[in-house]
Enzyme design. Structure first.
Site, PDB file in Angstrom:
ATOM      1  N   GLU A 265       0.826  -1.205   0.000  1.00 41.22           N
ATOM      2  CA  GLU A 265       0.000   0.000   0.000  1.00 41.22           C
ATOM      3  C   GLU A 265       0.866   1.264   0.000  1.00 41.22           C
ATOM      4  O   GLU A 265       0.445   2.314  -0.475  1.00 41.22           O
ATOM      5  CB  GLU A 265      -0.942  -0.001   1.228  1.00 41.22           C
ATOM      6  CG  GLU A 265      -2.244   0.724   0.962  1.00 41.22           C
ATOM      7  CD  GLU A 265      -3.302   0.506   2.035  1.00 41.22           C
ATOM      8  OE1 GLU A 265      -4.457   0.249   1.685  1.00 41.22           O
ATOM      9  OE2 GLU A 265      -2.977   0.600   3.244  1.00 41.22           O
TER      10      GLU A 265
ATOM     11  N   LYS B 184     -14.024   2.351  -2.642  1.00 35.16           N
ATOM     12  CA  LYS B 184     -14.816   2.798  -1.474  1.00 35.16           C
ATOM     13  C   LYS B 184     -16.003   3.631  -1.942  1.00 35.16           C
ATOM     14  O   LYS B 184     -17.118   3.454  -1.478  1.00 35.16           O
ATOM     15  CB  LYS B 184     -13.946   3.671  -0.547  1.00 35.16           C
ATOM     16  CG  LYS B 184     -13.062   2.910   0.399  1.00 35.16           C
ATOM     17  CD  LYS B 184     -12.481   3.886   1.408  1.00 35.16           C
ATOM     18  CE  LYS B 184     -11.290   3.286   2.106  1.00 35.16           C
ATOM     19  NZ  LYS B 184     -10.580   4.246   2.939  1.00 35.16           N
TER      20      LYS B 184
ATOM     21  N   HIS C 222       6.903 -26.672   0.695  1.00 35.32           N
ATOM     22  CA  HIS C 222       6.110 -27.704   0.025  1.00 35.32           C
ATOM     23  C   HIS C 222       5.013 -27.068  -0.830  1.00 35.32           C
ATOM     24  O   HIS C 222       4.009 -27.701  -1.134  1.00 35.32           O
ATOM     25  CB  HIS C 222       5.509 -28.640   1.072  1.00 35.32           C
ATOM     26  CG  HIS C 222       6.571 -29.258   1.934  1.00 35.32           C
ATOM     27  ND1 HIS C 222       7.163 -30.469   1.645  1.00 35.32           N
ATOM     28  CD2 HIS C 222       7.210 -28.776   3.040  1.00 35.32           C
ATOM     29  CE1 HIS C 222       8.091 -30.731   2.560  1.00 35.32           C
ATOM     30  NE2 HIS C 222       8.143 -29.716   3.415  1.00 35.32           N
TER      31      HIS C 222
HETATM   32  O1  PA5 Z   1      -2.882   1.635   6.054  1.00 34.41           O
HETATM   33  C1  PA5 Z   1      -3.930   2.236   5.877  1.00 34.41           C
HETATM   34  O2  PA5 Z   1      -4.007   3.476   5.893  1.00 34.41           O
HETATM   35  C2  PA5 Z   1      -5.220   1.482   5.653  1.00 34.41           C
HETATM   36  O3  PA5 Z   1      -4.970   0.120   5.516  1.00 34.41           O
HETATM   37  C3  PA5 Z   1      -6.162   1.698   6.825  1.00 34.41           C
HETATM   38  O4  PA5 Z   1      -5.555   1.274   8.002  1.00 34.41           O
HETATM   39  C4  PA5 Z   1      -7.466   0.951   6.629  1.00 34.41           C
HETATM   40  O5  PA5 Z   1      -8.065   1.338   5.418  1.00 34.41           O
HETATM   41  C5  PA5 Z   1      -8.434   1.220   7.774  1.00 34.41           C
HETATM   42  O6  PA5 Z   1      -8.656   2.596   7.905  1.00 34.41           O
HETATM   43  P1  PA5 Z   1      -9.286   3.209   9.203  1.00 34.41           P
HETATM   44  O7  PA5 Z   1      -8.328   3.067  10.314  1.00 34.41           O
HETATM   45  O8  PA5 Z   1      -9.531   4.647   8.855  1.00 34.41           O
HETATM   46  O9  PA5 Z   1     -10.566   2.464   9.469  1.00 34.41           O
END
Ligand code: PA5
Length: 462
Positions: free
Chosen positions: A293, A436, A322
């Site tokens: 990410e 989203k 494996h």
């Molecule tokens: O790393 C990130 O920013 C995302 O993976 C968030 O942690 C995830 O989308 C959850 O977001 P939030 O903490 O706003 O619910």
């Protein structure tokens, strides 16, 4: 504190034929790293990289311990509701530091600390099954969402709130919740403040995937008896080691520089994290999210289209010997394998000497399961090296708070160095927004338009 060590010899040539010329670590890579390090240090100074400040936040850790102690006394089950960076840290910490079968142990064996459940996916089958097994009067929910807007987590909260309210008196329900969220904004704060629900802050400059050492990871761990201060001490020790702009002295720098070069110069963009310890399996998943990410981006820091980023892959040794190993050994030369080994496992299981006449079993007798696993890790690293496949090993002195704090910090710092090397912002995630928005539209969220989806074409469905 015993240091986490990073053995990168197998990333170098000629030791590993597909590796990097070590002279470059003193040459162009060192220079490239110095530039990246300067950029990251400038961001640190500007207060952009909040995760680097977490090891020193004493007030926050005091509050975490205070709340954790209180909740641990009252509840038998702690359910963390959080997804992505808001769930993976707690999963990784719990699995590593509470040890196997924590939730199956008796209260005495757990020294009366609660059981821990981290529920990220809103899969109704899992959620319903979990609630069926819990006693609402002895269950607390730590709702973790920095934005307070994540559909999966908010939906789970709504279900959990109704479930608690159906079992306890209305004025008692709020006492079963603890919110971890932005210090000033978002729906959780909007709900929590008037109801006086205890809340812990996710600092605005700490993104979800960099939040494991914030209350996001610390509270669930602390409520089950993990020492959060020892985690932070480990992180601080690693932060200290990573202040150097000399590449060969900086473990996070070496990792970032060599993986970035492997991807962009040698086409080795698949980075496999392979712990040889069940307890560290979720660390691989945590790293997978962090690396993916943060670094998979369409636009660079200058606003130009770039479409860059390595592909992380979480594996487990020896299990995946494996499964994936055939591909790692003989498939395309597009991977780097990162092993996680543990020097002192703490527990070992001797293998009895039996069947001296059966060679397939006789050689195992007199060794131990821990030794077998460790030998398999070394043998796999050597086999990959002989095939010209670059790999490296993180060695943890043991699986404890200090080592985990060091490892998390090393990997987070490496990620921001890698962001600078790729020329992208490792702190944003614009690519997840469209999905989203479409979800909100489909579910009828106020202010969201219902999207026109491409209808499935029956001629392409078999
Ligand atoms: O790393 C990130 O920013 C995302 O993976 C968030 O942690 C995830 O989308 C959850 O977001 P939030 O903490 O706003 O619910």
């Amino acid at each position: 504190m015993d240091p986490v060590r990073f053995d990168y010899g197998n990333l170098l040539a000629p030791r590993t034929s597909g590796g990097m010329d070590p002279a470059r670590l003193e040459g162009d890579l060192a220079e490239r790293f110095r530039v990246a390090h300067t950029a990251v240090e400038a961001q640190r100074e500007a207060g952009v990289l909040g995760f680097l400040e977490l090891p020193y936040g004493e007030e926050t850790v005091d509050r975490v311990v205070e709340l954790a102690d209180g909740f641990a006394q009252w509840f038998e089950d702690v359910v963390v509701l959080g997804i992505g960076g808001s769930g993976l840290g707690a999963t990784a910490l719990g699995q590593a530091l509470l040890g196997p079968f924590w939730n199956l142990r008796s209260a005495e064996e757990r020294e009366h600390f609660p059981r821990l459940h981290v529920v990220d996916n809103p899969d109704p089958y899992t959620f319903a099954a979990l609630l069926e097994r819990l006693d609402p009067t002895r269950t607390m929910f730590n709702v973790v969402s920095k934005s307070g807007a994540t559909a999966e987590t908010m939906a789970q909260y709504l279900v959990a709130r109704g479930w608690i309210e159906s079992a306890v008196e209305p004025d008692k329900a709020r006492g079963h919740f603890l919110f971890t969220t932005d210090p000033t904004s978002g729906a959780l704060r909007q709900i929590g403040e008037p109801e006086d629900i205890p809340m812990l802050p996710v600092p605005p400059n700490v993104g979800g995937r960099f939040s494991v050492l914030s209350p996001v990871g610390l509270l669930p761990a602390a409520v089950c008896g993990v020492d959060p201060r020892a985690l932070l001490a480990g992180a601080a020790a690693m932060d200290d080691r990573c202040r150097s702009d000399v590449l060969s002295e900086n473990p996070a720098g070496v990792l970032a520089a060599l993986l970035h070069a492997a991807d962009t110069e040698s086409g080795r963009g698949i980075h496999v994290m392979m712990p040889y310890a069940d307890r560290l399996r979720a660390v691989g998943l945590w790293f997978q999210q962090l690396w993916a990410e943060s670094l998979g981006k369409a636009v660079d820091l200058e606003g130009r289209t770039c479409h860059v980023g390595p592909t992380p892959l979480a594996a487990l040794g020896a299990t995946d010997q494996h499964s994936l190993l055939q591909l790692l050994m003989e498939g395309p030369h597009d991977k780097v394998v990162l092993f996680l080994g543990v020097e002192d496992v703490g527990v070992d299981v001797p293998i009895p000497e039996r069947y001296p006449g059966i060679p397939a079993l006789a050689y195992l007798g007199g060794h131990s399961l821990g030794h077998l696993l460790d030998v398999e890790r070394s043998a796999t690293a050597e086999a990959l090296r002989r095939e010209g496949r670059p790999n490296a090993t993180f060695l943890l002195p043991r699986v404890d708070e200090g080592a985990l704090g060091q490892l998390f910090m090393l990997l987070q710092i490496a990620t921001v160095y890698a962001g600078a090397l790729y020329g992208v912002d490792p702190l944003d995630q614009p690519g997840v927004e469209l999905g989203k928005r479409l979800t909100y539209g489909l579910l009828g969220r106020e202010g969201s338009e219902r999207p026109d989806l491409e209808e499935p074409d029956a001629s392409w469905v078999v």
